[in-house]
Design an enzyme around this catalytic site. Structure first.
Site, PDB file in Angstrom:
ATOM      1  N   THR A  60       0.849  -1.210   0.000  1.00 30.00           N
ATOM      2  CA  THR A  60       0.000   0.000   0.000  1.00 30.00           C
ATOM      3  C   THR A  60       0.866   1.234   0.000  1.00 30.00           C
ATOM      4  O   THR A  60       0.772   2.089  -0.862  1.00 30.00           O
ATOM      5  CB  THR A  60      -0.988   0.086   1.169  1.00 30.00           C
ATOM      6  OG1 THR A  60      -1.942  -0.974   1.092  1.00 30.00           O
ATOM      7  CG2 THR A  60      -1.768   1.414   1.112  1.00 30.00           C
ATOM      8  N   ASN A 148      -3.955 -11.389   2.461  1.00 27.64           N
ATOM      9  CA  ASN A 148      -4.768 -10.193   2.622  1.00 27.64           C
ATOM     10  C   ASN A 148      -5.593  -9.855   1.384  1.00 27.64           C
ATOM     11  O   ASN A 148      -5.043  -9.629   0.305  1.00 27.64           O
ATOM     12  CB  ASN A 148      -3.883  -8.993   2.971  1.00 27.64           C
ATOM     13  CG  ASN A 148      -4.705  -7.754   3.218  1.00 27.64           C
ATOM     14  OD1 ASN A 148      -5.402  -7.653   4.215  1.00 27.64           O
ATOM     15  ND2 ASN A 148      -4.660  -6.806   2.281  1.00 27.64           N
ATOM     16  N   GLU A 149      -6.912  -9.833   1.552  1.00 26.98           N
ATOM     17  CA  GLU A 149      -7.858  -9.370   0.527  1.00 26.98           C
ATOM     18  C   GLU A 149      -7.708 -10.085  -0.808  1.00 26.98           C
ATOM     19  O   GLU A 149      -8.020  -9.530  -1.861  1.00 26.98           O
ATOM     20  CB  GLU A 149      -7.750  -7.844   0.348  1.00 26.98           C
ATOM     21  CG  GLU A 149      -8.227  -7.094   1.577  1.00 26.98           C
ATOM     22  CD  GLU A 149      -8.004  -5.596   1.508  1.00 26.98           C
ATOM     23  OE1 GLU A 149      -7.400  -5.126   0.524  1.00 26.98           O
ATOM     24  OE2 GLU A 149      -8.420  -4.891   2.436  1.00 26.98           O
ATOM     25  N   GLU A 225     -10.011  -5.539   9.295  1.00 23.35           N
ATOM     26  CA  GLU A 225      -9.384  -4.285   8.854  1.00 23.35           C
ATOM     27  C   GLU A 225     -10.508  -3.291   8.623  1.00 23.35           C
ATOM     28  O   GLU A 225     -11.495  -3.604   7.940  1.00 23.35           O
ATOM     29  CB  GLU A 225      -8.547  -4.447   7.590  1.00 23.35           C
ATOM     30  CG  GLU A 225      -7.838  -3.138   7.202  1.00 23.35           C
ATOM     31  CD  GLU A 225      -6.975  -3.271   5.949  1.00 23.35           C
ATOM     32  OE1 GLU A 225      -6.264  -4.284   5.823  1.00 23.35           O
ATOM     33  OE2 GLU A 225      -7.028  -2.356   5.094  1.00 23.35           O
ATOM     34  N   ARG A 347     -14.577   4.269   3.448  1.00 26.58           N
ATOM     35  CA  ARG A 347     -15.392   3.236   2.793  1.00 26.58           C
ATOM     36  C   ARG A 347     -16.063   2.410   3.868  1.00 26.58           C
ATOM     37  O   ARG A 347     -15.565   2.361   4.978  1.00 26.58           O
ATOM     38  CB  ARG A 347     -14.533   2.349   1.884  1.00 26.58           C
ATOM     39  CG  ARG A 347     -13.543   1.457   2.623  1.00 26.58           C
ATOM     40  CD  ARG A 347     -12.751   0.598   1.662  1.00 26.58           C
ATOM     41  NE  ARG A 347     -11.657   1.346   1.073  1.00 26.58           N
ATOM     42  CZ  ARG A 347     -10.471   1.489   1.649  1.00 26.58           C
ATOM     43  NH1 ARG A 347     -10.223   0.947   2.832  1.00 26.58           N
ATOM     44  NH2 ARG A 347      -9.510   2.169   1.072  1.00 26.58           N
TER      45      ARG A 347
END
Length: 604
Positions: A60, A148-149, A225, A347
């Site tokens: 990220t 992750n994701e 998260e 979000r």
């Protein structure tokens, strides 16, 4: 009152290269920041710390180094996560630790951009990290995630559980799948063996809602998260609302904030989306933002293992409350009355709702010593904690030094025999990993260098560049000179660069623009307006070869740039239209070994 489920209350996560600048804060400021995050009854008093299992890829806001860059390589002292976990445990021995991978070194996938083709290899890699945490740092990892994701593999999860048990790691619990509630919940209901090995369903940014299948599994439900919102008053309102409503609306007994502390260059993606801000190690300045005290409203008055009471936590005039008990007679009630406009998270989108001032009456009955009722007059956009505990406090350190921009004259010769961390201060790797290196074959001035060490494209999570790059400095810089000694290790097609006005990083690194001065092992040079090397502004012969030291100097003034090689002009008067400002950077043409030394940047 009936009690529901063991709960690990909030707690943040780190990961995604977001604590990069924290490590080079000087004392006492670094310890003050850590106290605000982890020290019980002081600041955020966090209950959980979730860290990235570094995999050498962009996650990220940068890359975090792996404990195994290559198959035959193990090193449990790279990066800063080991240090961060130890600092957290030092302050709060009860803090729970979670590890989760975003990316994996290339060898784990044997050339494929996928970690599940060879599940035994991936399991070996992850369990090595858990064992290394214990062996080298005496850290007990409490939970481990999958990827992750991204997709999960039932076969991989089952093999992970089997291998954990085989290594005596029964206490390590599995969270899946750190993405959405589905398809993991549906698959758990169909596959009884998988149901037996997953302990927690973790969803990301659930908007305080869950799904029927998740509840049917009877697993612990976590928002594993959440938040990732700019840490102003609205961000604090977002955090206050979801901390309560993730349980009230979605039965989630833990909420993990990304990110722990905004310790990365603010112009990278999601700038200042941490519980507090510490992005100036050169000055010592940091800010304890409102989300720290919102966290304290819950964490200072509960502990992991407390239980939520099963009550309808919706307030008639809008807002919510939760009630928790330790089962020993203690009770904590947390109330929030956040309005829509004061609590929007980044979000998901937040449907409109209204909150008005109200009088709320609470009735206590059952096992609590004091029975009866009480009322509170509640205003809008407030958080209240009512508790039988007497331990909470708002601790304040002395003010840190004033904010200062990155030094306009900055040098690093990397001459450090036993560095406290594997990476040089203030360099923020955006693709590849740049580490301190001892060049034993060099008898001269370049024994201690900085080396790019990732030589195969990792199993990626984001869109890593095809080149490696590490950024440094002040994003507002316009006119400056960057000088660095460089050493190409890869013959024939190797290459390195120094750059200025670098305008991007993180998940957007592939589209980075700037002024890039490249030299290649074939004796050519190029000047490009982008990291990808597609916008060629100048090219020619340089005479540079691999396995020899050379000095590159890039000067940018206004709309003009020039370059020196070993102190002599190589090219000049190249017209630069954009970007108008940005960081300095170093890097390589591909995933290849290369070394850098005597870095110097001077801005005017």
């Amino acid at each position: 009152m009936a009690a529901q489920g063991a709960r690990a209350p909030p707690l943040p996560g780190d990961g995604q290269a977001t604590s990069r600048l924290l490590v080079n804060y000087q004392e006492p400021y670094r310890s003050q920041i850590l106290d605000y995050l982890f020290k019980p009854n002081f600041g955020a008093s966090l209950h959980i710390l979730k860290v990235e299992i570094g995999g050498d890829g962009q996650s990220t806001d940068g890359t975090e180094p792996s404990h195994m860059h290559y198959e035959n390589d193990e090193n449990y002292f790279r990066g800063y996560e080991w240090w961060l976990m130890k600092e957290a445990k030092k302050r709060n021995p009860k803090i729970k630790l979670i590890g989760l991978p975003w990316t994996f070194p290339a060898w784990v996938g044997k050339g494929e951009n996928w970690p599940y083709d060879y599940p035994d290899v991936t399991v070996y890699y992850i369990i090595s990290w858990i064992l290394g945490a214990k062996q080298y740092h005496d850290l007990d990892i409490d939970y481990v995630g999958i990827w992750n994701e991204r997709a999960f593999s039932s076969k991989y999860i089952k093999l992970l559980r089997y291998t954990l048990d085989k290594h005596g790691l029964q206490q390590v619990r599995i969270i899946a799948s750190d993405r959405l509630w589905e398809p993991i919940s549906f698959v758990l209901l169909l596959d009884s063996e998988l149901h037996g090995v997953v302990d927690v369903i973790g969803a990301h940014y659930p908007g305080t809602k869950t799904v029927p299948n998740a509840i049917l599994t009877q697993k612990k439900l976590w928002s594993s998260e959440d938040y990732s919102t700019f840490n102003d008053e609205v961000g604090a309102g977002c955090w206050a609302r979801i901390l309560n409503q993730n349980y009230v609306n979605g039965n989630m007994t833990s909420t993990i904030a990304w990110n722990l502390v905004a310790s990365y260059y603010e112009e990278l993606p999601f700038g200042r989306c941490g519980l507090m801000t510490a992005q100036e190690p050169w000055s010592g300045y940091y800010r304890v933002e409102a989300p720290i005290w919102i966290t304290a409203h819950t964490t200072q008055f509960t502990e992991p293992g407390w239980s939520y009471l099963q009550v309808d936590g919706h307030l008639e005039g809008g807002g919510s409350f939760v009630a928790l008990t330790d089962g020993l007679g203690n009770l904590t009630i947390i109330i929030e009355t956040m309005s829509h406009n004061h609590s929007q998270c980044i979000r998901p989108p937040l449907p409109h709702f209204s909150v008005s001032p109200q009088r709320a009456t609470f009735y206590l009955k059952g096992s609590f010593v004091w029975r009866g009722s009480f009322y509170l007059d509640l205003n809008v956009d407030e958080v209240y904690t009512l508790t039988t505990l007497k331990t909470g406090q708002k601790c304040i350190c002395p003010d840190p030094p004033p904010s200062q921009p990155f030094p306009s004259n900055y040098k690093d010769d990397f001459n450090i025999r036993n560095p406290p961390f594997s990476e040089a201060p203030n360099f923020a790797d955006q693709t590849g990993v740049f580490e301190y290196f001892i060049n034993t074959s060099d008898p001269g001035d370049h024994v201690f260098t900085l080396r790019q060490v990732v030589v195969q494209r990792p199993i990626t999570w984001s869109s890593d560049a095809d080149q490696t790059i590490s950024i440094i400095g002040n994003f507002q810089w316009e006119n400056f000179t960057v000088t660095c000694d460089i050493y190409i290790e890869q013959p024939r097609d190797g290459g390195v660069f120094v750059a200025g006005r670098v305008d991007n990083g993180g998940i957007y690194v592939r589209s980075t623009k700037g002024v890039f001065f490249w030299v290649f092992a074939d004796g050519t040079y190029r000047v490009t307006g982008d990291l990808a090397g597609e916008e060629i502004l100048m090219k020619g012969l340089s005479g540079v070869r691999a396995n020899a030291w050379h000095t590159l100097t890039l000067s940018i003034q206004g709309t003009s740039a020039s370059g020196l090689l070993n102190g002599y002009p190589l090219w000049e008067n190249v017209t630069i239209t954009e970007p108008s400002n940005g960081w300095a950077a170093i890097g390589t043409r591909s995933f290849e070994f290369a070394q850098f030394d005597n870095f110097h940047v001077e801005a005017s």
